[in-house]
Design a protein around this motif. Structure first.
Motif, short mmCIF file in Angstrom:
data_model
loop_
_atom_site.label_atom_id
_atom_site.label_comp_id
_atom_site.label_asym_id
_atom_site.label_seq_id
_atom_site.Cartn_x
_atom_site.Cartn_y
_atom_site.Cartn_z
N ASP A 178 -5.97 2.22 0.09
CA ASP A 178 -5.54 3.34 0.92
C ASP A 178 -4.82 2.90 2.19
O ASP A 178 -4.11 3.69 2.82
N THR A 179 -4.97 1.64 2.58
CA THR A 179 -4.30 1.16 3.79
C THR A 179 -2.79 1.03 3.59
O THR A 179 -2.06 0.84 4.56
N ARG A 180 -2.33 1.15 2.34
CA ARG A 180 -0.90 0.97 2.07
C ARG A 180 -0.04 2.01 2.78
O ARG A 180 1.12 1.74 3.10
N TYR A 181 -0.60 3.18 3.05
CA TYR A 181 0.21 4.24 3.67
C TYR A 181 0.66 3.87 5.08
O TYR A 181 1.71 4.34 5.54
N GLY A 182 -0.11 3.06 5.76
CA GLY A 182 0.27 2.65 7.10
C GLY A 182 0.75 1.22 7.19
O GLY A 182 1.11 0.75 8.27
N LYS A 183 0.78 0.53 6.05
CA LYS A 183 1.12 -0.89 6.06
C LYS A 183 2.35 -1.24 5.22
O LYS A 183 2.97 -2.28 5.44
N VAL A 184 2.70 -0.38 4.27
CA VAL A 184 3.71 -0.77 3.27
C VAL A 184 4.77 0.31 3.12
O VAL A 184 4.46 1.51 3.09
N ASN B 167 12.20 0.36 10.69
CA ASN B 167 12.00 1.26 11.83
C ASN B 167 11.06 2.41 11.48
O ASN B 167 10.25 2.84 12.31
N GLN B 168 11.13 2.90 10.24
CA GLN B 168 10.20 3.95 9.82
C GLN B 168 8.77 3.43 9.77
O GLN B 168 7.83 4.12 10.18
N LEU B 169 8.61 2.20 9.28
CA LEU B 169 7.27 1.60 9.24
C LEU B 169 6.71 1.46 10.66
O LEU B 169 5.53 1.78 10.91
N SER B 170 7.53 1.02 11.58
CA SER B 170 7.10 0.88 12.97
C SER B 170 6.70 2.23 13.56
O SER B 170 5.67 2.35 14.25
N SER B 171 7.49 3.26 13.28
CA SER B 171 7.19 4.60 13.80
C SER B 171 5.88 5.14 13.23
O SER B 171 5.08 5.75 13.94
N ILE B 172 5.66 4.91 11.93
CA ILE B 172 4.41 5.37 11.30
C ILE B 172 3.21 4.68 11.93
O ILE B 172 2.20 5.32 12.24
N GLN B 173 3.33 3.38 12.15
CA GLN B 173 2.20 2.65 12.74
C GLN B 173 1.93 3.10 14.18
O GLN B 173 0.77 3.21 14.59
N LYS B 174 2.98 3.38 14.92
CA LYS B 174 2.79 3.87 16.29
C LYS B 174 2.11 5.23 16.28
O LYS B 174 1.27 5.54 17.14
N ALA B 175 2.46 6.06 15.29
CA ALA B 175 1.82 7.38 15.19
C ALA B 175 0.33 7.23 14.88
O ALA B 175 -0.51 7.92 15.47
N TYR B 176 0.00 6.32 13.94
CA TYR B 176 -1.41 6.07 13.63
C TYR B 176 -2.15 5.55 14.87
O TYR B 176 -3.27 5.98 15.17
N GLU B 177 -1.52 4.63 15.58
CA GLU B 177 -2.16 4.03 16.75
C GLU B 177 -2.40 5.06 17.85
O GLU B 177 -3.38 4.97 18.60
N SER B 178 -1.51 6.04 17.96
CA SER B 178 -1.67 7.07 19.00
C SER B 178 -2.88 7.96 18.73
O SER B 178 -3.38 8.63 19.64
N LEU B 179 -3.33 7.98 17.48
CA LEU B 179 -4.48 8.81 17.12
C LEU B 179 -5.81 8.08 17.29
O LEU B 179 -6.87 8.70 17.21
N GLU B 180 -5.73 6.77 17.50
CA GLU B 180 -6.97 6.01 17.66
C GLU B 180 -7.61 6.31 19.01
O GLU B 180 -6.92 6.53 20.01
N PRO B 181 -8.95 6.34 19.05
CA PRO B 181 -9.65 6.62 20.32
C PRO B 181 -9.31 5.57 21.38
O PRO B 181 -9.23 4.38 21.09
N LYS B 182 -9.07 6.02 22.58
CA LYS B 182 -8.78 5.10 23.68
C LYS B 182 -10.09 4.51 24.20
O LYS B 182 -11.10 5.21 24.31
N PRO B 183 -10.11 3.19 24.53
CA PRO B 183 -11.34 2.56 25.03
C PRO B 183 -11.74 3.10 26.40
O PRO B 183 -10.92 3.57 27.15
#
Length: 349
Positions: free
Chosen positions: A153-159, A333-349
């Motif tokens: 399932d990690t392929r959606y944000g990695k590949v 560039n699309q892969l980078s944008s997808i990963q940034k979107a995922y990262e923005s949803l992660e809880p902030k420390p």
């Protein structure tokens, strides 16, 4: 902030470069397990028997004819061109990302499935570039299954797995220019006789052995649409010298009924119609291989037309390399944008 690492993997089937039975055996077995098993259930013990038969047959035929596959050498050159093209477009690449461009293969080392395990550990993302224009379960579908097995399932944000090359209008223009540039100055361009063009592509399964539609995605519709697009563009080109253009499929025999528009049929129809010359262009492959420069070319040469010309695949054409680099750049560039979107949803420390 840590710089990310992305890998671009340029993958194709692969054929043995050094002709030995020791090299042919594992390649033939992988073909049966990865491709043939999707349409015919082959008992395990038969895999080895059939693979050994295929290996011996190829060894004898290639040795007697002096044929040596150029597929891997071409794929390595295409990989190097892509690497160079991307390096010249550094300002357009994703920020804070280092890019490596690698080659891999389904049937010969370095194997894609083995490479993916290492890429998953060492890289933050990958772009897989299957080097065949029409997608199916037998082409880029092989890469898709291997990616799914490795990444889950990690392929959606990695590949990113590239596809639908066949529908790109810019590729069609590059193909047409390539075709006519190879004929420039030849007797074909000056001839007033009836001429035919065979566009060669890998055939596909139409019905299984029970007469039913195949259970796997075969790319049959895409193959037909690709041909119609290319035929129309060539016929409308002011440089066109061909009376007619036909699809020429290179088929297998296992699994049921395959595409009927074969290379043999196209050549025979041109003969019956009185064509004096025929050109063959393998538009369904990005690199020459044993099916194009050996099998299909042999069919053309043995057909006995007064005029005949084999136009090589697009191979390492600079125009093709530039087009492919642009497509890969967008995927990065699309892969980078997808990963940034995922990262923005992660809880902030």
């Amino acid at each position: 902030m840590r710089r990310k690492r992305y890998a671009v993997v340029v993958v194709t089937y692969g054929e043995v470069e050094k002709l030995t039975l020791r090299n042919l055996w594992p390649s033939s077995r992988r073909i049966l397990k990865v491709i043939t098993s999707q349409i015919v259930k082959v008992p395990r013990f038969l895999v080895y028997l059939i693979a050994d038969y295929r290996s011996i047959k190829h060894f004898i035929n290639w040795r007697l004819s002096g044929y040596r596959s150029s597929l891997q050498a071409i794929n390595r050159r295409q990989t190097a061109q892509l690497r160079q093209s991307l390096s010249t477009q550094a300002p357009e690449l994703p920020e804070d990302v280092d890019i490596d461009v690698l080659d891999a293969y389904y049937f010969v080392p370095p194997y894609l499935e083995d490479m993916l395990a290492g890429l998953k550990r060492e890289y933050d993302g990958i772009v897989v570039v299957p080097m065949i224009p029409v997608e199916s379960a037998f082409s880029c579908g092989v890469a898709c299954r291997m990616v799914e097995d490795a990444y889950g399932d990690t392929r959606y944000g990695k590949v990113r797995l590239m596809n639908r090359f066949w529908s790109d209008d810019a590729l069609h223009r590059i193909y047409v220019d390539h075709l006519f540039s190879k004929l420039e100055g030849s007797s074909f361009m000056e001839s007033r006789k009836k001429l035919g063009l065979v566009l060669v592509i890998h055939g596909t399964l139409v019905r299984d052995r029970a007469g039913n539609p195949p259970k796997v995605f075969t790319g049959l519709d895409e193959t037909g649409r690709f041909f119609e697009m290319m035929k129309r563009r060539i016929m409308e080109d002011p440089r066109n010298v061909f009376t007619d253009i036909r699809q020429g499929c290179m088929n297998h025999t296992a699994g049921g009924e395959w595409t009927s528009e074969t290379v043999e049929k196209a050549l025979e129809e041109f003969r019956r119609e009185g064509c004096r010359g025929v050109v063959m262009f393998p538009y369904g492959f990005f690199a020459d291989n044993s099916e194009t420069e050996y099998q299909a070319r042999e069919l053309l040469e043995s057909a006995g037309f007064p005029l005949s010309r084999y136009v090589p695949c697009i191979n390492d054409s600079p125009a093709f390399a530039g087009w492919l680099a642009g497509k890969v750049l967008r995927e990065l560039n699309q892969l980078s944008s997808i990963q940034k979107a995922y990262e923005s949803l992660e809880p902030k420390p």
